[in-house]
Scaffold this motif. Structure first.
Motif, mmCIF file in Angstrom:
data_model
loop_
_atom_site.group_PDB
_atom_site.id
_atom_site.type_symbol
_atom_site.label_atom_id
_atom_site.label_comp_id
_atom_site.label_asym_id
_atom_site.label_seq_id
_atom_site.Cartn_x
_atom_site.Cartn_y
_atom_site.Cartn_z
ATOM 1 N N GLU A 1 21.743 49.052 33.021
ATOM 2 C CA GLU A 1 22.904 49.700 32.396
ATOM 3 C C GLU A 1 24.211 49.347 33.089
ATOM 4 O O GLU A 1 25.283 49.691 32.615
ATOM 5 N N GLY A 2 24.128 48.688 34.234
ATOM 6 C CA GLY A 2 25.306 48.293 34.995
ATOM 7 C C GLY A 2 25.574 49.254 36.135
ATOM 8 O O GLY A 2 25.136 50.409 36.123
ATOM 9 N N PRO A 3 26.293 48.772 37.146
ATOM 10 C CA PRO A 3 26.558 49.591 38.326
ATOM 11 C C PRO A 3 27.320 50.887 38.047
ATOM 12 O O PRO A 3 27.023 51.918 38.652
ATOM 13 N N ALA A 4 28.293 50.863 37.156
ATOM 14 C CA ALA A 4 29.117 52.057 36.924
ATOM 15 C C ALA A 4 28.279 53.194 36.345
ATOM 16 O O ALA A 4 28.346 54.341 36.829
ATOM 17 N N LEU A 5 27.504 52.905 35.324
ATOM 18 C CA LEU A 5 26.669 53.946 34.732
ATOM 19 C C LEU A 5 25.583 54.394 35.703
ATOM 20 O O LEU A 5 25.280 55.589 35.797
ATOM 21 N N ILE B 1 31.060 48.284 41.414
ATOM 22 C CA ILE B 1 31.742 48.809 40.222
ATOM 23 C C ILE B 1 32.976 47.971 39.919
ATOM 24 O O ILE B 1 33.238 47.615 38.768
ATOM 25 N N ARG B 2 33.728 47.607 40.944
ATOM 26 C CA ARG B 2 34.934 46.785 40.757
ATOM 27 C C ARG B 2 34.565 45.450 40.121
ATOM 28 O O ARG B 2 35.260 44.976 39.215
ATOM 29 N N GLU C 1 32.072 44.807 38.205
ATOM 30 C CA GLU C 1 31.667 45.019 36.809
ATOM 31 C C GLU C 1 32.862 45.320 35.920
ATOM 32 O O GLU C 1 32.993 44.768 34.828
ATOM 33 N N VAL C 2 33.749 46.198 36.387
ATOM 34 C CA VAL C 2 34.817 46.729 35.546
ATOM 35 C C VAL C 2 36.063 45.843 35.578
ATOM 36 O O VAL C 2 36.687 45.615 34.552
ATOM 37 N N GLY C 3 36.440 45.403 36.760
ATOM 38 C CA GLY C 3 37.580 44.505 36.882
ATOM 39 C C GLY C 3 38.940 45.164 36.888
ATOM 40 O O GLY C 3 39.945 44.493 37.067
ATOM 41 N N ASP C 4 39.012 46.450 36.716
ATOM 42 C CA ASP C 4 40.292 47.157 36.695
ATOM 43 C C ASP C 4 40.255 48.218 37.788
ATOM 44 O O ASP C 4 39.336 49.046 37.816
ATOM 45 N N GLU C 5 41.247 48.177 38.674
ATOM 46 C CA GLU C 5 41.213 49.073 39.832
ATOM 47 C C GLU C 5 41.312 50.544 39.440
ATOM 48 O O GLU C 5 40.619 51.387 40.001
ATOM 49 N N GLY C 6 42.159 50.881 38.498
ATOM 50 C CA GLY C 6 42.290 52.274 38.075
ATOM 51 C C GLY C 6 41.000 52.825 37.481
ATOM 52 O O GLY C 6 40.568 53.938 37.806
ATOM 53 N N VAL C 7 40.372 52.048 36.614
ATOM 54 C CA VAL C 7 39.111 52.471 36.004
ATOM 55 C C VAL C 7 38.011 52.550 37.067
ATOM 56 O O VAL C 7 37.214 53.494 37.088
ATOM 57 N N THR C 8 37.999 51.584 37.972
ATOM 58 C CA THR C 8 37.022 51.610 39.061
ATOM 59 C C THR C 8 37.158 52.887 39.876
ATOM 60 O O THR C 8 36.172 53.570 40.153
ATOM 61 N N GLN C 9 38.381 53.212 40.267
ATOM 62 C CA GLN C 9 38.611 54.422 41.068
ATOM 63 C C GLN C 9 38.241 55.685 40.293
ATOM 64 O O GLN C 9 37.668 56.621 40.861
ATOM 65 N N ALA C 10 38.552 55.729 39.003
ATOM 66 C CA ALA C 10 38.212 56.904 38.188
ATOM 67 C C ALA C 10 36.698 57.104 38.134
ATOM 68 O O ALA C 10 36.206 58.233 38.246
#
Length: 189
Positions: free
Chosen positions: A73-77, A123-124, A126-135
């Motif tokens: 499912e990916g690191p963030a999930l 997470i960074r 996978e996502v590539g956006d610092e704000g979304v990563t931090q959230a």
């Protein structure tokens, strides 16, 4: 279970339930049902007991980071879904290490920060956006903190609507700006 593992388990349990001051060598030996000499055979002093706990935590973190990295499912999930205190060996070691006085045990704080940096890096990537990563990190951290330390306020620990929270993470990832991929090699011709 070996005496060494029983000693570390007891040290974790006392740190978690009663705090660092209560986690004396005598109390740990009594809880582990070993003599003080038996404890000192494995851990010659308090600092070596702390080092043993942190070694255990790093080993367990390696397993968690590997699972997070390989999660379909990916690191963030994975991170948010696993941000609940389930009482696993990893959870127990992480909470116990967090109960050590960080001014007195800077290696404990550095060990925890190192684990957090590893999660953040996955997470960074996978996502590539610092704000979304931090959230996403803060969402997972808040869930874990509330579950591990019995936070009050918005929900009873363990009663979170996990499916809905994971959907929020999916939406956050979807809003992240698209990162450019690797350059496409020029066509031969």
């Amino acid at each position: 279970m070996s005496a060494r593992d029983r000693i570390l388990d007891s040290f974790e349990a006392i740190l978690t339930s009663e705090g660092e001051r209560a986690a004396t060598l005598d109390a740990v030996a009594a809880s582990a049902e070993v003599s003080k000499g038996g404890l000192l055979y494995h851990f010659p002093n308090r600092e070596s007991l702390v080092a043993g706990l942190l070694d255990r935590l790093r080993t367990l973190a390696d397993g968690d980071v590997a699972a997070m990295s390989a999660a379909p499912e990916g690191p963030a999930l994975y991170y948010v879904a696993s941000s609940r205190n389930t009482g696993s060996p990893f959870d127990r070691a992480l909470i116990a290490a967090s109960r050590l006085g960080w001014e007195k045990h800077p290696e404990a704080s550095e060990t925890i920060r190192s684990i957090q940096r590893r999660w953040l890096g996955l997470i960074r990537a996978e996502v590539g956006d610092e704000g979304v990563t931090q959230a996403i990190m803060l969402l997972g951290d808040g869930l874990y903190y509330n579950a591990a330390f019995g936070g009050e306020g918005f929900a009873e620990p363990g009663s979170y609507p996990l499916a809905e929270l994971l959907e929020v993470v999916r939406r956050l990832i979807a809003t992240a700006p698209v990162r450019p991929g690797p350059p496409t090699p020029p066509a031969e011709g």
